[in-house]
Motif scaffolding. Sequence first.
Motif, PDB file in Angstrom:
ATOM      1  N   SER A 244       0.819  -1.213   0.000  1.00 56.12           N
ATOM      2  CA  SER A 244       0.000   0.000   0.000  1.00 56.12           C
ATOM      3  C   SER A 244       0.856   1.267   0.000  1.00 56.12           C
ATOM      4  CB  SER A 244      -0.939   0.010   1.212  1.00 56.12           C
ATOM      5  OG  SER A 244      -0.208   0.183   2.420  1.00 56.12           O
ATOM      6  N   LEU A 245       2.149   1.125   0.317  1.00 59.22           N
ATOM      7  CA  LEU A 245       3.047   2.270   0.350  1.00 59.22           C
ATOM      8  C   LEU A 245       3.863   2.423  -0.928  1.00 59.22           C
ATOM      9  CD1 LEU A 245       4.629   2.135   3.942  1.00 59.22           C
ATOM     10  CD2 LEU A 245       2.895   3.730   3.117  1.00 59.22           C
ATOM     11  N   MET A 246       3.970   1.360  -1.704  1.00 59.43           N
ATOM     12  CA  MET A 246       4.927   1.384  -2.811  1.00 59.43           C
ATOM     13  C   MET A 246       4.395   2.126  -4.028  1.00 59.43           C
ATOM     14  SD  MET A 246       4.928  -2.433  -4.504  1.00 59.43           S
ATOM     15  CE  MET A 246       3.486  -3.086  -5.355  1.00 59.43           C
ATOM     16  N   THR A 247       5.337   2.541  -4.860  1.00 54.89           N
ATOM     17  CA  THR A 247       5.019   3.114  -6.151  1.00 54.89           C
ATOM     18  C   THR A 247       5.657   2.251  -7.228  1.00 54.89           C
ATOM     19  OG1 THR A 247       5.259   5.047  -7.608  1.00 54.89           O
ATOM     20  CG2 THR A 247       7.046   4.640  -6.046  1.00 54.89           C
ATOM     21  N   THR A 248       5.020   2.191  -8.366  1.00 56.73           N
ATOM     22  CA  THR A 248       5.566   1.392  -9.471  1.00 56.73           C
ATOM     23  C   THR A 248       6.502   2.216 -10.352  1.00 56.73           C
ATOM     24  OG1 THR A 248       3.594   1.926 -10.775  1.00 56.73           O
ATOM     25  CG2 THR A 248       3.581  -0.150  -9.535  1.00 56.73           C
ATOM     26  N   GLU A 249       6.745   3.476  -9.990  1.00 57.47           N
ATOM     27  CA  GLU A 249       7.617   4.347 -10.776  1.00 57.47           C
ATOM     28  C   GLU A 249       9.044   4.268 -10.234  1.00 57.47           C
ATOM     29  OE1 GLU A 249       5.674   8.144 -10.635  1.00 57.47           O
ATOM     30  OE2 GLU A 249       4.437   7.674 -12.376  1.00 57.47           O
ATOM     31  N   TYR A 250       9.813   3.344 -10.749  1.00 59.06           N
ATOM     32  CA  TYR A 250      11.205   3.169 -10.354  1.00 59.06           C
ATOM     33  C   TYR A 250      12.043   2.980 -11.613  1.00 59.06           C
ATOM     34  CZ  TYR A 250      10.239  -1.751 -11.345  1.00 59.06           C
ATOM     35  OH  TYR A 250       9.895  -2.919 -11.975  1.00 59.06           O
ATOM     36  N   ILE A 251      13.352   3.061 -11.454  1.00 61.50           N
ATOM     37  CA  ILE A 251      14.257   2.860 -12.584  1.00 61.50           C
ATOM     38  C   ILE A 251      14.750   1.419 -12.579  1.00 61.50           C
ATOM     39  CG2 ILE A 251      16.413   3.538 -13.695  1.00 61.50           C
ATOM     40  CD1 ILE A 251      14.407   5.752 -13.822  1.00 61.50           C
ATOM     41  N   GLY A 252      14.326   0.636 -13.558  1.00 65.95           N
ATOM     42  CA  GLY A 252      14.799  -0.728 -13.734  1.00 65.95           C
ATOM     43  C   GLY A 252      15.612  -0.830 -15.016  1.00 65.95           C
ATOM     44  N   LEU A 253      16.864  -1.275 -14.907  1.00 63.69           N
ATOM     45  CA  LEU A 253      17.760  -1.320 -16.063  1.00 63.69           C
ATOM     46  C   LEU A 253      18.221  -2.750 -16.334  1.00 63.69           C
ATOM     47  CD1 LEU A 253      19.925   1.794 -15.138  1.00 63.69           C
ATOM     48  CD2 LEU A 253      18.117   1.692 -16.883  1.00 63.69           C
ATOM     49  N   PRO A 254      18.394  -3.137 -17.603  1.00 62.82           N
ATOM     50  CA  PRO A 254      18.851  -4.496 -17.943  1.00 62.82           C
ATOM     51  C   PRO A 254      20.268  -4.759 -17.427  1.00 62.82           C
ATOM     52  CG  PRO A 254      17.912  -3.381 -19.852  1.00 62.82           C
ATOM     53  CD  PRO A 254      18.067  -2.341 -18.799  1.00 62.82           C
ATOM     54  N   ILE A 255      20.503  -5.962 -17.033  1.00 66.48           N
ATOM     55  CA  ILE A 255      21.774  -6.334 -16.415  1.00 66.48           C
ATOM     56  C   ILE A 255      22.951  -6.259 -17.381  1.00 66.48           C
ATOM     57  CG2 ILE A 255      21.490  -8.808 -16.879  1.00 66.48           C
ATOM     58  CD1 ILE A 255      22.695  -9.325 -14.090  1.00 66.48           C
ATOM     59  N   TRP A 256      22.704  -6.406 -18.689  1.00 67.34           N
ATOM     60  CA  TRP A 256      23.793  -6.530 -19.655  1.00 67.34           C
ATOM     61  C   TRP A 256      24.259  -5.212 -20.257  1.00 67.34           C
ATOM     62  CZ3 TRP A 256      21.793  -4.436 -23.992  1.00 67.34           C
ATOM     63  CH2 TRP A 256      20.386  -4.491 -24.153  1.00 67.34           C
TER      64      TRP A 256
ATOM     65  N   TYR B 273      18.586   5.399  -6.507  1.00 65.20           N
ATOM     66  CA  TYR B 273      18.932   3.987  -6.657  1.00 65.20           C
ATOM     67  C   TYR B 273      18.457   3.498  -8.019  1.00 65.20           C
ATOM     68  CZ  TYR B 273      19.202   4.210  -1.523  1.00 65.20           C
ATOM     69  OH  TYR B 273      19.494   4.550  -0.232  1.00 65.20           O
ATOM     70  N   LEU B 274      19.289   2.679  -8.646  1.00 63.08           N
ATOM     71  CA  LEU B 274      18.951   2.076  -9.936  1.00 63.08           C
ATOM     72  C   LEU B 274      18.928   0.571  -9.763  1.00 63.08           C
ATOM     73  CD1 LEU B 274      21.480   4.251 -11.948  1.00 63.08           C
ATOM     74  CD2 LEU B 274      19.072   4.762 -11.490  1.00 63.08           C
ATOM     75  N   TYR B 275      17.816  -0.047 -10.147  1.00 65.27           N
ATOM     76  CA  TYR B 275      17.623  -1.473  -9.913  1.00 65.27           C
ATOM     77  C   TYR B 275      17.916  -2.244 -11.198  1.00 65.27           C
ATOM     78  CZ  TYR B 275      15.608   0.414  -5.730  1.00 65.27           C
ATOM     79  OH  TYR B 275      15.440   1.111  -4.546  1.00 65.27           O
ATOM     80  N   VAL B 276      18.739  -3.269 -11.075  1.00 60.75           N
ATOM     81  CA  VAL B 276      19.184  -4.059 -12.218  1.00 60.75           C
ATOM     82  C   VAL B 276      18.340  -5.326 -12.297  1.00 60.75           C
ATOM     83  CG1 VAL B 276      21.170  -5.134 -13.352  1.00 60.75           C
ATOM     84  CG2 VAL B 276      21.507  -3.140 -11.868  1.00 60.75           C
ATOM     85  N   VAL B 277      17.743  -5.571 -13.453  1.00 63.42           N
ATOM     86  CA  VAL B 277      16.805  -6.681 -13.600  1.00 63.42           C
ATOM     87  C   VAL B 277      17.134  -7.499 -14.852  1.00 63.42           C
ATOM     88  CG1 VAL B 277      14.942  -5.447 -12.412  1.00 63.42           C
ATOM     89  CG2 VAL B 277      15.185  -5.231 -14.891  1.00 63.42           C
TER      90      VAL B 277
ATOM     91  N   LEU C  57      14.853  -9.135  -9.810  1.00 58.48           N
ATOM     92  CA  LEU C  57      15.827  -8.185  -9.261  1.00 58.48           C
ATOM     93  C   LEU C  57      17.173  -8.885  -9.052  1.00 58.48           C
ATOM     94  CD1 LEU C  57      16.363  -5.345  -8.171  1.00 58.48           C
ATOM     95  CD2 LEU C  57      15.554  -6.138  -5.930  1.00 58.48           C
ATOM     96  N   GLU C  58      18.176  -8.447  -9.808  1.00 52.11           N
ATOM     97  CA  GLU C  58      19.504  -9.056  -9.741  1.00 52.11           C
ATOM     98  C   GLU C  58      20.488  -8.235  -8.917  1.00 52.11           C
ATOM     99  OE1 GLU C  58      20.269 -11.925 -10.836  1.00 52.11           O
ATOM    100  OE2 GLU C  58      18.643 -12.429 -12.209  1.00 52.11           O
TER     101      GLU C  58
ATOM    102  N   PRO D  77      13.295  -1.753  -2.366  1.00 47.98           N
ATOM    103  CA  PRO D  77      12.501  -2.420  -3.405  1.00 47.98           C
ATOM    104  C   PRO D  77      11.512  -3.417  -2.811  1.00 47.98           C
ATOM    105  CG  PRO D  77      14.681  -3.390  -3.305  1.00 47.98           C
ATOM    106  CD  PRO D  77      14.691  -2.228  -2.353  1.00 47.98           C
ATOM    107  N   VAL D  78      10.373  -3.555  -3.469  1.00 49.17           N
ATOM    108  CA  VAL D  78       9.346  -4.512  -3.069  1.00 49.17           C
ATOM    109  C   VAL D  78       9.313  -5.610  -4.140  1.00 49.17           C
ATOM    110  CG1 VAL D  78       6.917  -4.841  -2.488  1.00 49.17           C
ATOM    111  CG2 VAL D  78       8.024  -2.646  -2.002  1.00 49.17           C
TER     112      VAL D  78
END
Length: 432
Positions: free
Chosen positions: A290-302, A324-328, A334-335, A385-386
């Motif tokens: 209920s607190l999270m937002t789906t607007e985050y930065i997700g970047l490819p691992i390669w 923070y930048l999340y690598v996926v 989430l990697e 991250p969630v």
Amino acid sequence: MEDLKVLGEFYFSQLLNKPIRDAEGRRIGRLLDLAIRWDGVSPHVTGIRYTKGIHDLIPIKLVSSWDQNDMRLNITFDPRLTCPLQEDETFIGKWLLDKQIIDLEGSRLVRVNDISLSWVSHEQQNYMVLLAVDIGVRGLFRRLGVEFLLSRIENKFVGSQYIKPLENRTSALQLTREKEQLRQLHPADIADLIEDMDYKQRADFLNVLDSQQAIDALAEMELDTQVEVITQMDEERASDILEEMPPDEAADILSELSSEKSEELLSLMESDDAEDVRELMQYEENTAGSLMTTEYIGLPIWITAEQAINELRRLAPEAETIYYLYVVDEQETLEGVLSLRELIIASPETTLKDLMHTKIVKISPYDDHQKVADLIHKYGLLAVPVVNSEDQILGIITVDDVLELLMPDRPRVEIYSTLIARRRQAKGGHGE
């Protein structure tokens, strides 16, 4: 201005109901109100209302003098000399006196107790201009005829260039100027103004704001006020604003509405935006979801650091935070995570796989608020991250949402001071 002569400064209350006499001394009526036009420089009086109708105004150029007893015209009065109220004119007494206006300089709602006018002569013509509105108690006492009781108290004025009436009855030129001034106000000031307005005033004022101003101001309001404001808007505009808001905030608002009303607004939103909001609305109130937002930065691992920076330029405007930048991977699993600073100082050809931290602090959408707060506090994070059971990232929870949850009665400035302190404390890795 050459040949400009100031004939006197006075108050609207001193003119109101005074007799009007023509050049022969005949009484032709009483001053009931003054018609005014805003020309982009200063609001000036154009005519005098002396009957209950609005189509018979005495042009201000026909006034020769005024004193405490009456107002004199420079001609023998003839009703054929009168003129109607024009579309870009309004009556200042009806429009301003005893009404709330916005003091654009002080960013507050104030009440007009009197109006300060100046009477000037230029090229053998007389003009009246509106100098300021009196918002002090002395103005009220002046109208009651007992101003002497407050003679030691200073008048409180707001200059005509800083007033924004809540009822829009001025020219398009004046409204354009007011809108530009409103753009200079901080969203928190606009939010305070809206919260102080009554139901009708809010509706009128919201129509003046552009969508981005409304969104920014909504973000500064308490949830119950947000709900009231959205409810007051027509469905099309409300759905447009909800579309542009962070999905977690839109979900909070819609969750407070009836299921019928929320579904109506969701149906008017773009399908992708509506789906994000629906997803967030499924989580119970006390959960991390209920607190999270789906607007985050997700970047490819390669991808490389250089490619990541180019992608960041594209994605950043829509993200809640870019610290923070999340690598996926291809399945959004989430990697790893890295900080913005680490990305910027990395060699352009380095891949995110070689830059990222694989030891990640993360949380389930079904964990409670306390666990979220404990993790953010323990590791000095700005966001967490969630993830679901397969470690796919669903969204992020930012520290400001947690702080507002834990400190609901603290002024927003204190909350942001705490945020700044946390940013200074965060060191290295994804705590930066």
